[in-house]
Design an enzyme around this catalytic site. Structure first.
Site, PDB file in Angstrom:
ATOM      1  N   PRO A 126       0.564  -1.343  -0.380  1.00 57.07           N
ATOM      2  CA  PRO A 126       0.442  -0.128  -0.446  1.00 57.07           C
ATOM      3  C   PRO A 126       0.921   1.668  -0.292  1.00 57.07           C
ATOM      4  CG  PRO A 126      -0.669  -0.811   2.201  1.00 57.07           C
ATOM      5  CD  PRO A 126       0.431  -1.708   1.236  1.00 57.07           C
ATOM      6  N   ASN A 127       0.184   2.128  -0.423  1.00 63.04           N
ATOM      7  CA  ASN A 127       0.823   4.043  -1.114  1.00 63.04           C
ATOM      8  C   ASN A 127       1.917   4.175  -1.689  1.00 63.04           C
ATOM      9  OD1 ASN A 127      -0.974   4.927   1.080  1.00 63.04           O
ATOM     10  ND2 ASN A 127      -0.316   3.834   2.761  1.00 63.04           N
ATOM     11  N   ARG A 185       5.207  11.160  -2.297  1.00 65.41           N
ATOM     12  CA  ARG A 185       4.843  10.841  -1.142  1.00 65.41           C
ATOM     13  C   ARG A 185       5.990  10.884  -0.354  1.00 65.41           C
ATOM     14  NH1 ARG A 185       5.358   4.786   1.075  1.00 65.41           N
ATOM     15  NH2 ARG A 185       4.045   5.055   2.890  1.00 65.41           N
ATOM     16  N   TYR A 226      11.178   8.355   1.257  1.00 66.96           N
ATOM     17  CA  TYR A 226      10.956   7.460  -0.022  1.00 66.96           C
ATOM     18  C   TYR A 226      11.739   8.451  -1.322  1.00 66.96           C
ATOM     19  CZ  TYR A 226       8.026   5.273   2.861  1.00 66.96           C
ATOM     20  OH  TYR A 226       7.835   4.941   4.439  1.00 66.96           O
ATOM     21  N   ASN A 243       8.539  -5.461  -1.498  1.00 67.51           N
ATOM     22  CA  ASN A 243       8.438  -4.185  -0.293  1.00 67.51           C
ATOM     23  C   ASN A 243       6.732  -4.614   0.147  1.00 67.51           C
ATOM     24  OD1 ASN A 243       8.378  -2.242   0.850  1.00 67.51           O
ATOM     25  ND2 ASN A 243       9.294  -0.628  -0.626  1.00 67.51           N
ATOM     26  N   ALA A 255       2.782  -1.409   4.256  1.00 66.64           N
ATOM     27  CA  ALA A 255       2.525  -1.033   6.177  1.00 66.64           C
ATOM     28  C   ALA A 255       2.457  -2.788   6.239  1.00 66.64           C
ATOM     29  CB  ALA A 255       1.331  -0.367   5.565  1.00 66.64           C
ATOM     30  N   GLU A 269      12.821  -9.785   0.967  1.00 74.25           N
ATOM     31  CA  GLU A 269      12.660  -8.581   1.659  1.00 74.25           C
ATOM     32  C   GLU A 269      13.495  -6.735   1.178  1.00 74.25           C
ATOM     33  OE1 GLU A 269      11.536  -9.031   5.579  1.00 74.25           O
ATOM     34  OE2 GLU A 269      11.227  -6.490   5.742  1.00 74.25           O
ATOM     35  N   HIS A 278      12.896  -3.008   2.151  1.00 75.38           N
ATOM     36  CA  HIS A 278      12.293  -1.673   2.254  1.00 75.38           C
ATOM     37  C   HIS A 278      13.445   0.087   1.792  1.00 75.38           C
ATOM     38  CE1 HIS A 278       9.431  -3.357   4.390  1.00 75.38           C
ATOM     39  NE2 HIS A 278      10.771  -4.139   5.138  1.00 75.38           N
ATOM     40  N   ARG A 299      13.839   4.369  12.215  1.00 72.54           N
ATOM     41  CA  ARG A 299      12.341   5.083  12.199  1.00 72.54           C
ATOM     42  C   ARG A 299      11.378   4.893  13.477  1.00 72.54           C
ATOM     43  NH1 ARG A 299       9.542   4.523   6.677  1.00 72.54           N
ATOM     44  NH2 ARG A 299       8.008   6.083   8.006  1.00 72.54           N
TER      45      ARG A 299
HETATM   46  C1  DQA Z   1       8.770   0.776   3.496  1.00 70.82           C
HETATM   47  C2  DQA Z   1       8.833   1.263   5.441  1.00 70.82           C
HETATM   48  C3  DQA Z   1       7.008   0.341   5.615  1.00 70.82           C
HETATM   49  O1  DQA Z   1       7.101   0.966   6.918  1.00 70.82           O
HETATM   50  C4  DQA Z   1       5.985   1.551   4.685  1.00 70.82           C
HETATM   51  O2  DQA Z   1       4.573   1.187   5.983  1.00 70.82           O
HETATM   52  C5  DQA Z   1       6.468   2.017   3.982  1.00 70.82           C
HETATM   53  C6  DQA Z   1       7.498   1.750   3.211  1.00 70.82           C
HETATM   54  C7  DQA Z   1       9.679   1.224   2.737  1.00 70.82           C
HETATM   55  O3  DQA Z   1      10.020   1.096   0.868  1.00 70.82           O
HETATM   56  O4  DQA Z   1      10.518   2.047   3.573  1.00 70.82           O
HETATM   57  O5  DQA Z   1       5.276   1.929   2.990  1.00 70.82           O
HETATM   58  O6  DQA Z   1       8.108  -0.763   3.063  1.00 70.82           O
END
Ligand code: DQA
Length: 152
Positions: free
Chosen positions: A11-12, A19, A24, A75, A78, A99, A101, A108
């Site tokens: 998501p997002n 964003r 990011y 990735n 959340a 995985e 990020h 964080r």
């Molecule tokens: C994320 C880190 C997560 O905590 C966050 O919710 C994201 C992006 C990252 O790529 O750094 O949406 O996965």
């Protein structure tokens, strides 16, 4: 061994580039997809690149990967921090999982320090920006090549 890799985004991440660019970066998810696809050509890999804001779609893509793919880069955004459904789906996948990020989640908020997906992932990349995706792809290529050589 299948040379198809699923790259799954939670998501997002459709808002990447817009964003919180301080966290990011400015690259969009479409930029990341192009970079991943062009590296995949070099590495003789095929890519299915997906993003969803819905947990069930990610679960369904992992099920699809189970039948067709040699590796997954994920990735989960959340969902990383609370999705047992994604962990369970990955546990039913028999090939390497990496995985990724973009941000360093360990630097964080505390709730980001916990990852359900890390209980299954063979490797984790965090904090290397969008470069994490291409590094993950190189690792999967190496694992697939090693396995194919061992089989011949
Ligand atoms: C994320 C880190 C997560 O905590 C966050 O919710 C994201 C992006 C990252 O790529 O750094 O949406 O996965």
């Amino acid at each position: 061994m299948s040379r198809l890799i699923f790259v799954l985004n939670g998501p997002n991440l459709n808002l990447l580039g817009k964003r919180q660019p301080n966290i990011y970066g400015h690259e969009t998810l479409a930029d990341v997809e192009q970079t991943v696809i062009s590296l995949a050509k070099e590495l003789r890999l095929e890519i299915r690149f997906h993003q969803s804001n819905r947990e069930y779609e990610i679960v369904d893509w992992i099920h699809e990967a189970r039948e067709t793919a040699g590796g997954i880069i994920i990735n989960p955004a959340a969902f990383t921090h609370y999705s047992v459904a994604i962990l369970d789906a990955l546990n039913a996948f028999d090939h390497p999982v990496i995985e990724v990020h973009i941000s360093n989640v360990h630097k964080r908020e505390e709730f980001r320090h916990r990852s359900f997906v890390s209980l299954r992932a063979d490797g984790v990349i965090a904090g290397l920006g969008t470069q994490g995706y291409t590094l993950a792809l190189r690792r999967l290529a190496q694992l697939i090549d090693e396995k194919s050589q061992a089989q011949t």
